[in-house]
Design a protein around this motif. Structure first.
Motif, PDB file in Angstrom:
ATOM      1  N   ASN A   1      14.685  -8.299  51.515  1.00 58.45           N
ATOM      2  CA  ASN A   1      14.860  -7.959  52.926  1.00 58.45           C
ATOM      3  C   ASN A   1      14.228  -9.065  53.774  1.00 58.45           C
ATOM      4  N   PRO A   2      14.365  -9.040  55.089  1.00 57.71           N
ATOM      5  CA  PRO A   2      13.876 -10.154  55.917  1.00 57.71           C
ATOM      6  C   PRO A   2      12.386 -10.448  55.811  1.00 57.71           C
ATOM      7  N   SER A   3      11.594  -9.494  55.331  1.00 55.19           N
ATOM      8  CA  SER A   3      10.160  -9.749  55.168  1.00 55.19           C
ATOM      9  C   SER A   3       9.894 -10.781  54.084  1.00 55.19           C
ATOM     10  N   ASN A   4      10.810 -10.902  53.135  1.00 56.23           N
ATOM     11  CA  ASN A   4      10.685 -11.784  51.976  1.00 56.23           C
ATOM     12  C   ASN A   4       9.532 -11.417  51.054  1.00 56.23           C
ATOM     13  N   ILE A   5       8.970 -10.222  51.228  1.00 58.19           N
ATOM     14  CA  ILE A   5       7.973  -9.737  50.262  1.00 58.19           C
ATOM     15  C   ILE A   5       8.418  -8.396  49.658  1.00 58.19           C
ATOM     16  N   GLY A   6       9.607  -7.955  50.009  1.00 61.97           N
ATOM     17  CA  GLY A   6      10.134  -6.705  49.474  1.00 61.97           C
ATOM     18  C   GLY A   6      11.639  -6.786  49.349  1.00 61.97           C
ATOM     19  N   PHE A   7      12.202  -5.870  48.541  1.00 62.64           N
ATOM     20  CA  PHE A   7      13.651  -5.784  48.345  1.00 62.64           C
ATOM     21  C   PHE A   7      14.247  -4.719  49.263  1.00 62.64           C
ATOM     22  N   HIS A   8      15.436  -4.980  49.747  1.00 61.00           N
ATOM     23  CA  HIS A   8      16.164  -3.981  50.534  1.00 61.00           C
ATOM     24  C   HIS A   8      16.495  -2.782  49.648  1.00 61.00           C
ATOM     25  N   VAL A   9      16.297  -1.570  50.182  1.00 59.84           N
ATOM     26  CA  VAL A   9      16.680  -0.357  49.458  1.00 59.84           C
ATOM     27  C   VAL A   9      17.495   0.543  50.375  1.00 59.84           C
ATOM     28  N   ASP A  10      18.304   1.416  49.761  1.00 52.85           N
ATOM     29  CA  ASP A  10      19.073   2.381  50.536  1.00 52.85           C
ATOM     30  C   ASP A  10      18.228   3.630  50.778  1.00 52.85           C
ATOM     31  N   GLU A  11      18.856   4.679  51.304  1.00 51.92           N
ATOM     32  CA  GLU A  11      18.106   5.885  51.652  1.00 51.92           C
ATOM     33  C   GLU A  11      17.529   6.590  50.435  1.00 51.92           C
ATOM     34  N   SER A  12      18.047   6.287  49.258  1.00 54.06           N
ATOM     35  CA  SER A  12      17.509   6.873  48.026  1.00 54.06           C
ATOM     36  C   SER A  12      16.537   5.943  47.313  1.00 54.06           C
ATOM     37  N   MET A  13      16.160   4.839  47.994  1.00 54.96           N
ATOM     38  CA  MET A  13      15.208   3.863  47.465  1.00 54.96           C
ATOM     39  C   MET A  13      15.775   3.083  46.291  1.00 54.96           C
ATOM     40  N   GLN A  14      17.100   2.856  46.332  1.00 55.16           N
ATOM     41  CA  GLN A  14      17.776   2.074  45.313  1.00 55.16           C
ATOM     42  C   GLN A  14      18.095   0.674  45.856  1.00 55.16           C
ATOM     43  N   ALA A  15      17.777  -0.348  45.046  1.00 56.27           N
ATOM     44  CA  ALA A  15      18.195  -1.702  45.380  1.00 56.27           C
ATOM     45  C   ALA A  15      19.678  -1.875  45.062  1.00 56.27           C
ATOM     46  N   SER A  16      20.127  -1.208  44.035  1.00 51.39           N
ATOM     47  CA  SER A  16      21.541  -1.070  43.681  1.00 51.39           C
ATOM     48  C   SER A  16      21.654   0.220  42.899  1.00 51.39           C
ATOM     49  N   LYS A  17      22.849   0.667  42.638  1.00 50.09           N
ATOM     50  CA  LYS A  17      23.057   1.976  42.033  1.00 50.09           C
ATOM     51  C   LYS A  17      22.208   2.172  40.776  1.00 50.09           C
ATOM     52  N   ASN A  18      21.317   3.185  40.815  1.00 49.66           N
ATOM     53  CA  ASN A  18      20.447   3.576  39.699  1.00 49.66           C
ATOM     54  C   ASN A  18      19.350   2.564  39.373  1.00 49.66           C
ATOM     55  N   LEU A  19      19.137   1.586  40.268  1.00 52.62           N
ATOM     56  CA  LEU A  19      17.983   0.694  40.147  1.00 52.62           C
ATOM     57  C   LEU A  19      17.057   0.985  41.330  1.00 52.62           C
ATOM     58  N   PHE A  20      15.986   1.714  41.059  1.00 49.95           N
ATOM     59  CA  PHE A  20      15.067   2.172  42.095  1.00 49.95           C
ATOM     60  C   PHE A  20      13.881   1.205  42.213  1.00 49.95           C
TER      61      PHE A  20
END
Length: 518
Positions: A453-472
């Protein structure tokens, strides 16, 4: 057939995800679950800060009431009361004179069950939280609802084939699972110096406090200082970074090598040139008001930058009045915290990604058990604090020459330099755009499973805290995100990790039945 779930990283974010998850499994008893707990160290369910890598004589940077939230704190205190005799004995055995002093000073307090205001040894919490998880695992395993595999290996990559994750390890082996939780803690330390030391009597470089383990690092430091003392050589120590780990290193060195016996001097380098603060002035706290933040309360349309600018002005005002961070931090935090609900989602994320940490870096606090060591070193003229930014290290005939940038009043940078014998890197972590990012994290980005994500110290997650499907994502790599109604610019504090991990646990449980988490 059971669902296979892998946790990569076995620290407290994993522990606090598993505790409610396993409690749900106990109650609802769905189809069996197969867990794979993966970590390159043996500190399962403790993680680096609370396990063996940190050693058994370092203390919390916060008092207990600010470290862990209820109802967990009350349960933890009950466990402490039951086990304190064994715990304090282990603490004394592994510490030095400062550990004995801690017990002498605090035993009259904790013997009465009063823990809230104490800065307790960190390994106490590690023992407690690992036992909480293991108790649940043992119960569910007996009921054949759970099967757990522990894998002590270094993970090098993750790939996805259809709906399955293939996890690769350094030894060439792989693991095939349904769901993966990435819970690896903070990003790796910055690499500052990688050359071989030519004169091991004059120079020692510690590349990070905990990587190989605090105790192993301390053994190297003790041997180095003692060898120099035998030749009547004083040791100049540079701690790069005035943060929690920097304070811990000073404390540990003085615990193992008493200042009255060993002629060590200490210097810290930090960009702000200010040590953390540990003393609350109650009178000044009553009179200080964050007037710039309060002025924004009358404005209906705000931006993250407006709130940040006001917060920095109020911190400037506090410093001008001689009010330290320990006194002002709660006042400033409440001031900008009351304004955040006025921001739209984009501006909230802007604050989380760019402004929250900048404010926090100016308001570092620590316990007086650490700061008192620094104060005593200052009193005997064996501590200095340099304001500047690290530039480079080069070995010379006397040790390691530290070169740093000094920002002067003419708005330009000048080079400062000084030679030290022992240099410890506590400057913090790389970011997700760094050239020397670990191959594992770079793999996650390159194959599209995770996006910074723009902070560059964390990954973007969706509302279920997934970076991609089934990867939390769990723990510090959630920085720069909004989770439910809260934004996070960092997740280093246990209270934040507990809260976010509890939400993650619900989302993970919902995914087992393909429900959409709210």
């Amino acid at each position: 057939m059971s669902t296979k779930i892998a946790f990569i990283g076995a620290g407290i974010a994993t522990s606090y995800t598993l505790i409610p998850f396993l409690d749900s499994l106990t109650k609802q008893k769905n189809k069996p679950v197969e867990l794979y707990i993966i970590d390159k160290s043996a500190d399962f369910f403790k993680g680096m800060p609370y396990g063996d890598r940190s050693g058994k004589s370092v203390l919390l940077i916060q008092d207990l009431k600010n470290f862990i939230s209820e109802p967990h704190r009350t349960h933890f205190k009950s466990w402490l009361n039951e086990n304190i005799d064994t715990l304090q004995e282990e603490f004394i055995q592994n510490g030095g004179h400062l550990a004995k002093k801690w017990v002498e000073n605090n035993k009259p307090i904790y013997s009465k069950g009063d823990w809230d205001d104490l800065y307790i040894p960190r390994f106490f919490f590690g023992k407690y939280i690992s036992r909480e998880v293991l108790n649940r695992i043992e119960k569910l395993s007996k009921e054949r609802l759970l099967e757990v595999h522990y894998i002590q290996k270094e993970t090098t990559g993750i790939s996805k084939i259809k709906d399955r994750f293939i996890i690769s390890f350094k030894d060439g082996s792989t693991l095939d699972v349904d769901k993966t939780i990435l819970s690896i803690g903070s990003l790796p330390y910055k690499r500052l110096y990688e050359k071989e030391i030519k004169n091991p009597l004059n120079a020692l470089y510690i590349k990070e406090p905990y990587g190989i383990g605090m105790e192993e690092n301390m053994n190297r430091i003790v041997d180095f200082v003692k060898a120099r003392k035998e030749r009547n050589l004083k040791t100049k120590v540079a701690i790069l970074g005035a943060n929690a780990s920097g304070l811990e290193m000073i404390y540990k060195i003085c615990d193992k090598l008493p200042k009255d016996e060993f002629q060590t001097s200490f210097t810290t380098l930090s960009s702000h040139g200010v040590m953390p603060d540990g003393t609350i002035d109650l009178e000044k706290a009553k009179s200080f008001r964050p007037v710039h933040l309060e002025a924004l309360s009358r404005i209906s349309s705000l931006s993250a930058e407006m709130i940040s600018e006001a917060a920095h002005k109020d911190i400037d005002e506090a410093e001008n009045l001689g009010i330290g961070a320990a006194t002002s931090v709660g006042i400033i935090s409440r001031g900008f915290g009351s304004l955040l609900p006025k921001l739209n989602r984009d501006e909230l994320l802007n604050f989380a990604c760019f402004h929250g940490n900048q404010i926090g870096r100016r308001q570092r606090c620590a316990g007086n058990h650490y700061l008192s060591v620094v104060e005593e070193l200052s009193r005997i003229n064996r501590f200095t604090h340099l304001k500047g930014r690290f530039s480079s290290l080069e070995e010379n005939n006397e040790g390691l020459n530290l070169i740093y940038k000094v920002h002067d009043s003419k708005n330009s940078n000048n080079d400062g330099h000084e030679t030290f014998n022992l240099v410890v890197n506590c400057l913090g972590s790389v970011n997700l755009s760094s050239n020397d990012l670990s191959p594992f994290l770079q793999n996650l980005i390159d194959n599209g499973l995770c996006k910074p994500n723009p902070s560059n110290i964390g990954f973007h997650v969706d509302e279920s805290m997934q970076a991609s499907k089934n990867l939390f994502i769990a723990g510090p790599l959630l920085a720069g995100n909004q989770i439910e109604d809260k934004i996070f610019w960092h997740l280093e504090h246990c209270i934040r990790i507990i809260w976010s991990s509890n939400v993650l646990s619900k989302n993970l449980w919902a995914s087992l039945t393909e429900k959409v988490a709210v």
